[in-house]
Design a protein around this motif. Sequence first.
Motif, PDB file in Angstrom:
ATOM      1  N   GLY A   9       0.785  -1.217   0.000  1.00 53.12           N
ATOM      2  CA  GLY A   9       0.000   0.000   0.000  1.00 53.12           C
ATOM      3  C   GLY A   9       0.822   1.275   0.000  1.00 53.12           C
ATOM      4  O   GLY A   9       0.284   2.365   0.104  1.00 53.12           O
ATOM      5  N   LYS A  10       2.136   1.152  -0.121  1.00 55.99           N
ATOM      6  CA  LYS A  10       3.009   2.324  -0.143  1.00 55.99           C
ATOM      7  C   LYS A  10       3.869   2.280  -1.403  1.00 55.99           C
ATOM      8  O   LYS A  10       4.033   1.230  -2.007  1.00 55.99           O
ATOM      9  N   GLN A  11       4.429   3.427  -1.762  1.00 60.83           N
ATOM     10  CA  GLN A  11       5.275   3.508  -2.940  1.00 60.83           C
ATOM     11  C   GLN A  11       6.698   3.844  -2.523  1.00 60.83           C
ATOM     12  O   GLN A  11       6.904   4.629  -1.602  1.00 60.83           O
ATOM     13  N   TYR A  12       7.674   3.219  -3.199  1.00 66.84           N
ATOM     14  CA  TYR A  12       9.084   3.397  -2.876  1.00 66.84           C
ATOM     15  C   TYR A  12       9.863   3.684  -4.150  1.00 66.84           C
ATOM     16  O   TYR A  12       9.637   3.048  -5.174  1.00 66.84           O
ATOM     17  N   ARG A  13      10.800   4.634  -4.064  1.00 68.02           N
ATOM     18  CA  ARG A  13      11.725   4.895  -5.169  1.00 68.02           C
ATOM     19  C   ARG A  13      12.962   4.058  -4.888  1.00 68.02           C
ATOM     20  O   ARG A  13      13.616   4.237  -3.853  1.00 68.02           O
ATOM     21  N   VAL A  14      13.308   3.157  -5.791  1.00 70.82           N
ATOM     22  CA  VAL A  14      14.421   2.244  -5.570  1.00 70.82           C
ATOM     23  C   VAL A  14      15.402   2.289  -6.728  1.00 70.82           C
ATOM     24  O   VAL A  14      15.035   2.596  -7.861  1.00 70.82           O
ATOM     25  N   ALA A  15      16.635   1.991  -6.414  1.00 62.96           N
ATOM     26  CA  ALA A  15      17.685   1.820  -7.404  1.00 62.96           C
ATOM     27  C   ALA A  15      18.512   0.616  -6.957  1.00 62.96           C
ATOM     28  O   ALA A  15      18.378   0.153  -5.824  1.00 62.96           O
ATOM     29  N   GLU A  16      19.356   0.120  -7.830  1.00 63.93           N
ATOM     30  CA  GLU A  16      20.166  -1.050  -7.501  1.00 63.93           C
ATOM     31  C   GLU A  16      21.074  -0.744  -6.307  1.00 63.93           C
ATOM     32  O   GLU A  16      21.740   0.285  -6.257  1.00 63.93           O
ATOM     33  N   GLY A  17      21.063  -1.651  -5.319  1.00 63.52           N
ATOM     34  CA  GLY A  17      21.897  -1.489  -4.135  1.00 63.52           C
ATOM     35  C   GLY A  17      21.195  -0.832  -2.957  1.00 63.52           C
ATOM     36  O   GLY A  17      21.729  -0.804  -1.861  1.00 63.52           O
TER      37      GLY A  17
END
Length: 115
Positions: A9-17
């Motif tokens: 139910g939440k949004q996350y900004r992710v990148a490798e590592g």
Amino acid sequence: MFAIVRTGGKQYRVAEGDKIAVEKLAGEAGDTITLGDVLLAGEGDKLEDASKVTVSAEIIAQAKSEKVVVFKKRRRHNYRRKNGHRQQMTLLRITSVGAAKKAPAKKTEKQEDAA
């Protein structure tokens, strides 16, 4: 490359590592999971088609978050209730953000006969 994923139910900004803490997901420490609900993906200022991007992560640990204290009080009625809660969460390490790998096309009997 980065991606915006939705889980719990939440949004996350992710990148490798990156390491993130999300709502509890099924699995043990060391398991690899795929975060399927990719909302946006890109690199720098360029955006890519989110349907063609996959995000895979490794479970670091299953843990509990910080304690939240719930305190109820009604004035002048000698009513006080104190309760606490610790939410279950999963710690993830993002292993890859990128284009989905397509499986090789399976040959049918007609294609095998023609070859």
